[in-house]
Design a protein around this motif. Sequence first.
Motif, PDB file in Angstrom:
ATOM      1  N   PHE A  49      11.388 -42.529  18.393  1.00  0.00           N
ATOM      2  CA  PHE A  49      10.200 -41.790  18.815  1.00  0.00           C
ATOM      3  C   PHE A  49       9.850 -42.206  20.235  1.00  0.00           C
ATOM      4  CE2 PHE A  49       7.973 -45.514  17.092  1.00  0.00           C
ATOM      5  CZ  PHE A  49       6.919 -45.694  17.970  1.00  0.00           C
ATOM      6  N   THR A  50       9.311 -41.254  20.987  1.00  0.00           N
ATOM      7  CA  THR A  50       8.934 -41.499  22.375  1.00  0.00           C
ATOM      8  C   THR A  50       7.482 -41.144  22.633  1.00  0.00           C
ATOM      9  OG1 THR A  50       9.742 -39.305  22.998  1.00  0.00           O
ATOM     10  CG2 THR A  50      11.264 -41.154  23.280  1.00  0.00           C
ATOM     11  N   SER A  51       6.782 -40.626  21.624  1.00  0.00           N
ATOM     12  CA  SER A  51       5.377 -40.297  21.804  1.00  0.00           C
ATOM     13  C   SER A  51       4.664 -40.374  20.461  1.00  0.00           C
ATOM     14  CB  SER A  51       5.205 -38.901  22.406  1.00  0.00           C
ATOM     15  OG  SER A  51       5.737 -37.918  21.540  1.00  0.00           O
ATOM     16  N   SER A  52       3.365 -40.617  20.531  1.00  0.00           N
ATOM     17  CA  SER A  52       2.536 -40.660  19.338  1.00  0.00           C
ATOM     18  C   SER A  52       1.129 -40.235  19.719  1.00  0.00           C
ATOM     19  CB  SER A  52       2.515 -42.073  18.741  1.00  0.00           C
ATOM     20  OG  SER A  52       1.711 -42.134  17.600  1.00  0.00           O
ATOM     21  N   ALA A  53       0.575 -39.290  18.967  1.00  0.00           N
ATOM     22  CA  ALA A  53      -0.779 -38.782  19.241  1.00  0.00           C
ATOM     23  C   ALA A  53      -0.909 -38.332  20.690  1.00  0.00           C
ATOM     24  CB  ALA A  53      -1.824 -39.835  18.912  1.00  0.00           C
ATOM     25  N   ASP A  54       0.128 -37.600  21.161  1.00  0.00           N
ATOM     26  CA  ASP A  54       0.150 -37.032  22.506  1.00  0.00           C
ATOM     27  C   ASP A  54       0.208 -38.087  23.608  1.00  0.00           C
ATOM     28  OD1 ASP A  54      -0.024 -34.443  21.443  1.00  0.00           O
ATOM     29  OD2 ASP A  54      -2.214 -34.568  21.358  1.00  0.00           O
ATOM     30  N   ILE A  55       0.521 -39.308  23.281  1.00  0.00           N
ATOM     31  CA  ILE A  55       0.675 -40.372  24.269  1.00  0.00           C
ATOM     32  C   ILE A  55       2.146 -40.750  24.363  1.00  0.00           C
ATOM     33  CG2 ILE A  55       0.088 -42.752  24.872  1.00  0.00           C
ATOM     34  CD1 ILE A  55      -2.512 -42.376  23.319  1.00  0.00           C
ATOM     35  N   SER A  56       2.726 -40.653  25.550  1.00  0.00           N
ATOM     36  CA  SER A  56       4.120 -41.041  25.748  1.00  0.00           C
ATOM     37  C   SER A  56       4.214 -42.558  25.815  1.00  0.00           C
ATOM     38  CB  SER A  56       4.664 -40.427  27.037  1.00  0.00           C
ATOM     39  OG  SER A  56       5.974 -40.910  27.294  1.00  0.00           O
ATOM     40  N   VAL A  57       5.154 -43.126  25.065  1.00  0.00           N
ATOM     41  CA  VAL A  57       5.329 -44.579  25.088  1.00  0.00           C
ATOM     42  C   VAL A  57       6.302 -45.014  26.175  1.00  0.00           C
ATOM     43  CG1 VAL A  57       4.753 -44.818  22.656  1.00  0.00           C
ATOM     44  CG2 VAL A  57       7.133 -44.513  23.315  1.00  0.00           C
ATOM     45  N   GLY A  58       6.974 -44.056  26.795  1.00  0.00           N
ATOM     46  CA  GLY A  58       7.792 -44.359  27.959  1.00  0.00           C
ATOM     47  C   GLY A  58       9.118 -45.027  27.685  1.00  0.00           C
ATOM     48  N   THR A  59       9.544 -45.064  26.445  1.00  0.00           N
ATOM     49  CA  THR A  59      10.827 -45.668  26.120  1.00  0.00           C
ATOM     50  C   THR A  59      11.331 -45.096  24.799  1.00  0.00           C
ATOM     51  OG1 THR A  59      12.015 -47.783  25.927  1.00  0.00           O
ATOM     52  CG2 THR A  59       9.875 -47.610  24.826  1.00  0.00           C
ATOM     53  N   LEU A  60      12.616 -45.271  24.540  1.00  0.00           N
ATOM     54  CA  LEU A  60      13.195 -44.844  23.271  1.00  0.00           C
ATOM     55  C   LEU A  60      12.922 -45.937  22.242  1.00  0.00           C
ATOM     56  CD1 LEU A  60      16.672 -43.575  24.587  1.00  0.00           C
ATOM     57  CD2 LEU A  60      14.567 -42.254  24.283  1.00  0.00           C
ATOM     58  N   THR A  61      11.991 -45.671  21.348  1.00  0.00           N
ATOM     59  CA  THR A  61      11.492 -46.697  20.430  1.00  0.00           C
ATOM     60  C   THR A  61      12.147 -46.552  19.061  1.00  0.00           C
ATOM     61  OG1 THR A  61       9.383 -46.621  21.594  1.00  0.00           O
ATOM     62  CG2 THR A  61       9.410 -47.697  19.440  1.00  0.00           C
ATOM     63  N   PRO A  62      12.701 -47.639  18.504  1.00  0.00           N
ATOM     64  CA  PRO A  62      13.370 -47.538  17.200  1.00  0.00           C
ATOM     65  C   PRO A  62      12.389 -47.240  16.081  1.00  0.00           C
ATOM     66  CG  PRO A  62      13.216 -49.822  17.883  1.00  0.00           C
ATOM     67  CD  PRO A  62      12.768 -49.003  19.060  1.00  0.00           C
ATOM     68  N   LEU A  63      12.926 -46.690  15.002  1.00  0.00           N
ATOM     69  CA  LEU A  63      12.124 -46.255  13.863  1.00  0.00           C
ATOM     70  C   LEU A  63      12.196 -47.268  12.719  1.00  0.00           C
ATOM     71  CD1 LEU A  63      13.368 -42.556  13.798  1.00  0.00           C
ATOM     72  CD2 LEU A  63      11.197 -43.402  14.716  1.00  0.00           C
TER      73      LEU A  63
END
Length: 293
Positions: free
Chosen positions: A100-114
């Motif tokens: 995931f790279t975003s949550s609640a319309d906020i970009s986390v700026g990286t490829l985040t593992p699940l």
Amino acid sequence: MSAPLPHLGSGLGYRRELADGIAASGTAVDWLEVITEHYLFAPPDSREALRELRRGHPLVPHGLELSLGSPRPPDPRYVTALAELVEEIDAPWFSDHLCFTSSADISVGTLTPLPRSRAVARDVARRAQRVQEEVGVPLILENITYHIDLPNPLSEAQFIAEIMEHCACGLLLDLTNLDINSRNHHYDIGDFLDTIPLERVVQVHLAGGTQDPDGTARDTHSAPVPERVWGLLAELSARTDIRATLLERDQDFPEDFAEITAEIDRARATVRAGRTPVPAGAAARPGRGRGPR
């Protein structure tokens, strides 16, 4: 979608720093992978530049922001624009990452593992299947690197296999990411390859990285492909029919573009050496749960 996927050959990730070398290399580069977000909502001059690239090479869009692991489904505007882009460049497939790279319309700026659970895998599969159907060509999903690995019910390979069991998408197997994760997290690559459905692999990524003083491997796309990864490509080519290889280089570009084309040539030769005849009918894409081939 019952037609077989094409063999694109040995390609290169398009970067502006490599444009002159690509243009001068003639037929040395079989195809190009372009970053989806660079063109998705781009102004007309950028789209025209993309069409010019397409006149010289087959193109495949590779995304960073589909964020199939987010709690919400992908943005419909994004998916609609993606479908238009795929149609405009006549892409045989498109790709994005298992993350995931975003949550609640906020970009986390990286490829985040699940979190690797069966429930999350099935959620990702459901979203991926829907996007694939809306775009109209196969979606292939890439394994990412991760530097922190919390306890999970499933191994990375089991998680990927569970996703593939519940959608008809394909796999983009990044062999460099696989090598890096296996070294950083101490798992056996042979077990990984035995667990995932290798017949679902459509494309592979190849790159070189760096190693920290403490031994941590980093996926920097800044160096030649290491011999360990070439060995993985040879093994994989002997076990399944790879449709395309892709060399990634994002920094520390060599002054001589021939260093790039030499790696592209090696990837092409390695796949050809490993390829075995495919039984009649095996290349067609079956229905849901089997995936594109």
